[in-house]
Design a protein around this motif. Structure first.
Motif, short mmCIF file in Angstrom:
data_model
loop_
_atom_site.label_atom_id
_atom_site.label_comp_id
_atom_site.label_asym_id
_atom_site.label_seq_id
_atom_site.Cartn_x
_atom_site.Cartn_y
_atom_site.Cartn_z
N ALA A 23 1.95 7.62 -1.41
CA ALA A 23 1.58 7.44 0.00
C ALA A 23 2.48 8.38 0.79
O ALA A 23 3.71 8.27 0.72
CB ALA A 23 1.77 6.00 0.43
N TYR A 44 -0.69 9.83 8.10
CA TYR A 44 -0.37 9.40 6.74
C TYR A 44 -1.65 9.20 5.93
O TYR A 44 -2.75 9.09 6.47
CB TYR A 44 0.50 8.14 6.74
CG TYR A 44 -0.20 6.81 6.86
CD1 TYR A 44 -0.77 6.20 5.73
CD2 TYR A 44 -0.28 6.12 8.07
CE1 TYR A 44 -1.39 4.96 5.82
CE2 TYR A 44 -0.89 4.88 8.17
CZ TYR A 44 -1.45 4.31 7.03
OH TYR A 44 -2.06 3.09 7.11
N ARG A 53 -4.38 7.46 -4.94
CA ARG A 53 -4.21 6.39 -5.93
C ARG A 53 -4.97 6.71 -7.19
O ARG A 53 -6.06 7.28 -7.14
CB ARG A 53 -4.71 5.05 -5.37
CG ARG A 53 -4.10 4.63 -4.06
CD ARG A 53 -5.07 4.82 -2.92
NE ARG A 53 -6.26 4.01 -3.06
CZ ARG A 53 -7.43 4.27 -2.46
NH1 ARG A 53 -7.54 5.34 -1.69
NH2 ARG A 53 -8.47 3.47 -2.64
N TRP A 112 0.81 -1.21 0.00
CA TRP A 112 0.00 0.00 0.00
C TRP A 112 0.85 1.27 0.00
O TRP A 112 0.47 2.29 -0.60
CB TRP A 112 -0.91 -0.02 1.22
CG TRP A 112 -1.95 1.07 1.26
CD1 TRP A 112 -1.94 2.17 2.06
CD2 TRP A 112 -3.15 1.15 0.49
NE1 TRP A 112 -3.07 2.92 1.86
CE2 TRP A 112 -3.82 2.33 0.89
CE3 TRP A 112 -3.72 0.34 -0.49
CZ2 TRP A 112 -5.04 2.72 0.33
CZ3 TRP A 112 -4.93 0.73 -1.05
CH2 TRP A 112 -5.58 1.90 -0.63
N ILE A 113 1.98 1.26 0.69
CA ILE A 113 2.78 2.48 0.84
C ILE A 113 3.65 2.75 -0.38
O ILE A 113 4.38 3.76 -0.41
CB ILE A 113 3.65 2.44 2.11
CG1 ILE A 113 4.69 1.33 2.03
CG2 ILE A 113 2.76 2.29 3.34
CD1 ILE A 113 5.65 1.32 3.23
N ALA A 122 -2.93 8.14 1.46
CA ALA A 122 -2.52 7.71 0.13
C ALA A 122 -3.43 8.33 -0.92
O ALA A 122 -4.61 8.58 -0.68
CB ALA A 122 -2.57 6.19 0.02
#
Length: 210
Positions: A180, A192, A196, A172-173, A194
């Protein structure tokens, strides 16, 4: 009732893209590469229903550890609905997550059906849509999450999720199309999120912060 032979099995990785395509058709607009992260978390957590070998139903039932699972991609192909394919794959998915607390994002129209299966409304999601302003300077303290020690990221994530999700986070990161980002204050990670790529732009979230 259904005609023909209906079978349910674990998806191959390339078949997960069928679920992503169908989800986009339903207007859910998933991130183009989100499935990679969820598949990394649990390669066995994606089921497909086949009628005489043709895909007619999908569901994801990704397990995180022994205690938590998340259900999604619950879709029956239009034209094949109302014939028992959906409930068949639903039962198979719930069986796979036996013993787990299960979460799902439920469309409002199906909430009563989820209640009948033992689910309770926990909270509502609100989604917003807009246009980005273009490139802007990155504020001080904003860093690429993948540049931080992974142990730091995983430790920060742990209070926000019901179970460890190491393999998911590793993927994911580092999104192939997006970023991210984390915020570091006084030498410590304090939030944090993200962004996408999706079919018609980008998706932001989820976001976590102190």
């Amino acid at each position: 009732m259904q005609d023909g032979t209906y079978t349910i099995r674990t998806m191959r990785r390339e078949e997960v893209d069928i679920a992503v395509e169908w989800a986009a058709g339903e207007g859910w607009n998933p991130g183009l590469h989100d499935a990679d992260s969820f598949h990394a978390a649990d390669p066995n957590g994606f089921l497909i229903g086949l009628l005489d070998g043709e895909p007619v139903a999908t569901i994801s039932v990704v397990r995180y550890g022994r205690s938590f699972g998340f259900l999604g991609f619950y879709i029956v192909k239009p034209g094949c609905r109302g014939k028992g394919f959906g409930i068949g794959i639903w039962k198979a998915g719930i069986e796979y997550l036996q013993g787990c607390t299960i979460g799902l994002d439920g469309v409002v129209a199906q909430q009563e059906n989820y209640r009948k299966s033992g689910f309770e409304l926990a909270y509502r999601n609100v989604r917003y849509e807009g246009r980005g302003p273009g490139k802007t300077p990155r504020p001080a303290g904003i860093v690429e999450l993948g540049d931080l020690p992974f142990d730091t990221v995983e430790a920060y994530d742990r209070p926000f999720f019901p179970a460890p999700r190491t393999e998911f986070l590793k993927s994911w990161i580092r999104p192939p199309c997006g970023s991210a980002l984390g915020i570091v204050q006084d030498g410590a990670l304090s939030g944090y999120g993200a962004i996408r790529r999706c079919r018609n732009g980008y998706k932001i979230g989820p976001l976590f912060a102190d």
